[in-house]
Design an enzyme around this catalytic site. Structure first.
Site, mmCIF file in Angstrom:
data_model
loop_
_atom_site.group_PDB
_atom_site.id
_atom_site.type_symbol
_atom_site.label_atom_id
_atom_site.label_comp_id
_atom_site.label_asym_id
_atom_site.label_seq_id
_atom_site.Cartn_x
_atom_site.Cartn_y
_atom_site.Cartn_z
ATOM 1 N N ASN A 1 8.371 2.513 -13.486
ATOM 2 C CA ASN A 1 9.424 1.640 -14.006
ATOM 3 C C ASN A 1 9.646 2.149 -15.427
ATOM 4 O OD1 ASN A 1 9.663 0.075 -11.695
ATOM 5 N ND2 ASN A 1 8.006 -1.284 -12.317
ATOM 6 N N LYS B 1 11.310 6.966 -9.866
ATOM 7 C CA LYS B 1 11.531 5.805 -9.004
ATOM 8 C C LYS B 1 13.009 5.448 -9.161
ATOM 9 C CE LYS B 1 10.155 0.893 -8.609
ATOM 10 N NZ LYS B 1 9.113 -0.089 -8.954
ATOM 11 N N GLU C 1 13.591 -1.722 -6.491
ATOM 12 C CA GLU C 1 13.178 -2.850 -7.330
ATOM 13 C C GLU C 1 13.924 -2.884 -8.663
ATOM 14 O OE1 GLU C 1 8.868 -2.470 -7.476
ATOM 15 O OE2 GLU C 1 8.713 -3.553 -5.576
ATOM 16 N N ASP D 1 3.267 -1.817 1.000
ATOM 17 C CA ASP D 1 2.932 -1.656 -0.404
ATOM 18 C C ASP D 1 1.431 -1.775 -0.663
ATOM 19 O OD1 ASP D 1 3.221 -1.341 -3.062
ATOM 20 O OD2 ASP D 1 4.002 -3.336 -3.485
ATOM 21 N N GLU E 1 -4.338 -3.499 -7.129
ATOM 22 C CA GLU E 1 -3.323 -4.549 -7.208
ATOM 23 C C GLU E 1 -3.503 -5.610 -6.122
ATOM 24 O OE1 GLU E 1 0.642 -3.003 -6.955
ATOM 25 O OE2 GLU E 1 1.550 -4.992 -6.869
HETATM 26 O O1 GCW Z 1 3.210 -2.221 -5.751
HETATM 27 C C1 GCW Z 1 4.444 -2.577 -6.243
HETATM 28 C C2 GCW Z 1 4.118 -3.218 -7.523
HETATM 29 C C3 GCW Z 1 5.054 -2.884 -8.667
HETATM 30 C C4 GCW Z 1 5.267 -1.385 -8.666
HETATM 31 C C5 GCW Z 1 5.910 -0.997 -7.367
HETATM 32 C C6 GCW Z 1 6.107 0.501 -7.239
HETATM 33 C C7 GCW Z 1 5.538 0.090 -10.522
HETATM 34 O O2 GCW Z 1 4.018 -4.595 -7.353
HETATM 35 O O3 GCW Z 1 4.455 -3.326 -9.842
HETATM 36 O O4 GCW Z 1 6.042 -0.964 -9.762
HETATM 37 O O5 GCW Z 1 5.113 -1.374 -6.285
HETATM 38 O O6 GCW Z 1 5.264 1.135 -6.640
HETATM 39 O O7 GCW Z 1 7.092 1.008 -7.751
#
Ligand code: GCW
Length: 725
Positions: free
Chosen positions: A231, A308, A312, A386, A414
């Site tokens: 990000n 990226k 998102e 994810d 995470e």
């Molecule tokens: O795992 C999710 C996370 C985001 C992350 C995203 C990604 C960096 O919750 O925090 O952002 O994936 O991999 O881009």
């Protein structure tokens, strides 16, 4: 100053000194402890090898080798090591490369070393002028450095050398860490403090941590690091920051670690003053070209960009109706002349798309197969959702025959208990690497796709989202180090077993005592499965708390996007539970090879571990074990909690064998983990019971508390939260 005051100050100074020096076993040294050797036989063995080394080269990497040998000698014996540059009386160890040591060629090693490639090494006895030496040799200094670290690993853990020769070269060429570190020092999904990059003090202040970080990576073969969050912040690419990045690259270079950055797609607008970031716009293309040329002036061996895009909320080529290939190729073209690459992430999904989130990456990328330039990797997460405690492998691995695919793993936890829960991830990483994609034929594992062998690609990529931060022990909890370690070792050699890697790590990190080894290994090997059981058994997924992902949140519903809720994933109702991804549901299974589709489409042949990932089944569904689905789920949740109880017991047993500080920390965190495991079990079972309407089996510890209580818990300041945009 009166005497009383004087002596008070003295005591304070002394205390400070003592406390600083009692930091010996706080985990900072990772697996590179070189702990003092007490047994005479081991001391003799180590001395016979380390005693009188020769390092032939004079490069910066050779200095690193000399320094590391010195640190080892200091640690093992408390004495300085004299390293010479020429063979002499009593030389024990000979370290060189084809370039810096003609003797290696004379000793007829040339052909053997050349086949090992740029980073490979050979450890063997060689004879030269009627004398026998132990040689560590590589085609390049990097190869020699990796060989030296291998040897030091053996010295830390063994009492004699294994059978020689040892020949080793990495299976994957780019073995990279991805830091999700922000310029303000926070780390997205970071649970070990703040970012280790002290941006504000760079480039003038070089923290010793950077050097230890580079050493640690080199010791396990990691050869690249993306310093910044996916990000991304466009500011990273301004001269102010490039100068800082260059300083870090200078630190990493002698350790063979290349530096990469994330590139925000809208940078031409944000820092370039343009009105668009359309990848087909000539001005935009010229801007990126100039930017990339500028970066290489600061960092001549810059690795490239990780991107990226259109995910998102991040900008990307689709903002301009262009494809991912248009975006990636535009950047790749500018990097190619410098030898740089683009790592373009496949983690894309949109809540506006009506399709199952698990299918969206394939929907986007499959049609683009063959459209990417040679220096583009598509970086694919291990699973299609994810980084869950368990996911089937991502279908994209079997779907892009003409494209270089890299694997992205998450080392930071995470979704697996974050900063306190012990979850040894080698089994998770291997589960993906060893998965058979059946594409194009049986035996084509994910590992063989990402190492480039199936497609005949020379370059290959693996990435791990780092779990590293400013905590003294680097990774938030001591055993978290094992995941950094395991990632590096598997990136180098994915055929190593999880057990072997655990043994190596325990031996270096805690010591080689038999009982300690056996208990710690048992704890590690059980840990990830325990987490799966008490969080998301039988293929459940993404039922963690909203946004922070800490703790259970199966009730999470509503909000801005359905694909960020739990109910989207578990679909529990009065009839049953699970996500139907067969042909009667979202048909995500059709994205896999027919062999897998067939096997997983039938709940009777679908492995239990993926059952609810692919099927919505009645609460009374009869499992292979003979239990109903509801009973089985209850048993699994409960087993997970009991597994952690056992892990605690096994750790308590080795108390006399571990230094107090680290033992106590691990023991305390295991206690937290057990508490959290109960919390998961209680909250999830009470919640799912509202649908199943069934009582809990008698043979489990009955879930305590009120569902309303669990639902009321909020954690607005949990660490690592993703910024909202
Ligand atoms: O795992 C999710 C996370 C985001 C992350 C995203 C990604 C960096 O919750 O925090 O952002 O994936 O991999 O881009």
């Amino acid at each position: 100053m009166n005497m009383k005051k004087h002596s008070k100050i003295l005591i304070c100074v002394l205390l400070l000194f003592v406390s600083q020096n009692s930091w010996g076993e706080d985990g900072y040294k990772l697996w590179l402890r070189y702990a003092p050797i007490a047994e005479a036989s081991r001391a003799e063995f180590i001395n016979s090898i380390l005693g009188k080394p020769v390092v032939f080269g004079t490069s910066a990497t050779d200095s690193v080798i000399i320094k590391e040998l010195g640190l080892a000698s200091e640690g093992f014996f408390g004495k300085e090591l004299l390293v010479s540059q020429k063979l002499g009386e009593g030389t024990s160890l000979w370290i060189g490369t084809l370039g810096n040591c003609e003797l290696l060629q004379e000793a007829k090693l040339k052909a053997r070393i050349e086949t090992l490639g740029e980073e490979g090494y050979l450890i063997d006895y060689i004879s030269y002028e009627n004398k026998k030496y132990l040689a560590v040799a590589g085609a390049t200094e990097r190869g020699a450095l990796y060989g030296v670290f291998h040897l030091l690993r053996l010295l830390q853990t063994k009492s004699s050398l294994p059978d020689l020769p040892i020949k080793s070269s990495p299976k994957i060429t780019r073995r990279v860490l991805n830091h999700w570190d922000n310029l303000d020092g926070t780390v997205e999904r970071g649970y070990a403090g703040f970012s280790i990059w002290d941006w504000h003090r760079l480039p003038d202040y070089i923290s010793p941590r950077y050097i230890d970080y580079a050493r640690a990576n080199a010791s396990i073969g990691i050869n690249g690091t993306v310093l910044t969050n996916v990000n991304a912040n466009a500011f990273t690419l301004t001269p102010l920051y490039l100068e800082k990045v260059a300083a870090l690259a200078d630190v990493m270079r002698p350790y063979g670690v290349q530096v990469y950055l994330t590139a925000r797609f809208s940078s031409p607008i944000e820092i370039g003053g343009l009105e668009t970031a359309d990848p087909l716009n000539p001005e935009v293309r010229a801007w990126w070209k100039a930017k990339v040329d500028e970066i290489y002036e600061y960092i001549p061996d810059f690795g490239g960009f990780l991107v990226k895009a259109n995910s998102e909320g991040q900008p990307g080529p689709q903002n301009y109706d262009r494809s991912h290939a248009d975006g990636a190729n535009m950047m790749a073209e500018t990097l190619a002349p410098h030898g740089g690459v683009v790592m373009w992430r496949a983690f894309v999904y949109s809540h506006e798309a009506p399709d199952d989130r698990a299918k969206q990456a394939n929907n986007e990328f499959e049609p683009l197969d063959g459209k990417f330039l040679d220096n583009v990797f598509i970086q694919v997460k291990n699973g299609a959702i994810d980084f869950q405690p368990r996911e089937p492998f991502h279908p994209l691995f079997g779907a892009m025959e003409k494209t270089a695919l890299g694997l992205e793993l998450q080392i930071t936890q995470e979704y697996l208990g974050q900063g306190t829960s012990l979850a040894y991830l080698a089994p998770l990483f291997k589960e993906c690497l060893d998965s058979d994609t059946f594409s194009p034929k049986k035996g084509t594992t994910v590992a063989k796709i990402i190492d480039g062998s199936v497609q005949g690609k020379k370059e290959s990529l693996i990435a791990g989202v780092a779990n590293i931060g400013t905590d003294r022990n680097w990774t938030g909890y001591q055993f978290g180090q094992a995941n950094w370690y395991a990632y590096g070792r598997l990136a180098w050699e994915y055929e190593l077993s999880s057990e072997e890697i655990a043994e190596e790590w325990i031996g270096q990190t805690f010591g080689t005592n038999q009982q300690l080894m056996s208990n710690a290994k048992a704890i590690m090997m059980a840990s990830r499965e325990a987490v799966v059981k008490y969080m998301t058994p039988l293929g459940l997924h993404h039922i963690m708390g909203r946004n922070h992902h800490y703790g259970p949140g199966p009730w999470v519903d509503g909000g801005s996007r359905p694909d960020w809720t739990s109910v989207y994933y578990h679909k529990a109702d009065k009839e049953g539970i699970g996500f139907d991804r067969t042909a009667s549901g979202s048909d995500a299974l059709s994205q896999y090879a027919p062999e897998i589709e067939k096997l997983f489409s039938n709940p009777k042949t679908c492995p239990d571990k993926f059952l609810l990932w692919f099927h919505h089944l009645p609460w009374d569904y009869k499992m292979k074990s003979g239990n109903t689905l509801w009973e089985e789920m209850c048993l699994k949740y409960d087993e997970g909690v009991k597994n952690v109880g056992k892990m605690r017991k096994q750790w308590d047993e080795v108390k006399p064998l571990v230094d107090d500080e680290r033992h106590a920390e691990v023991a305390t965190f295991l206690k937290i983990q057990e508490k959290e495991a109960r919390w998961w079990r209680n909250a999830c079972l009470l919640y799912f019971q509202t649908f199943s309407g069934k009582s809990f089996p008698k043979n489990i510890e009955q879930p305590e508390g009120e569902l309303s209580y669990y639902k009321s818990l909020v954690f607005p300041y949990a660490p690592g939260i993703k910024p909202r945009w």
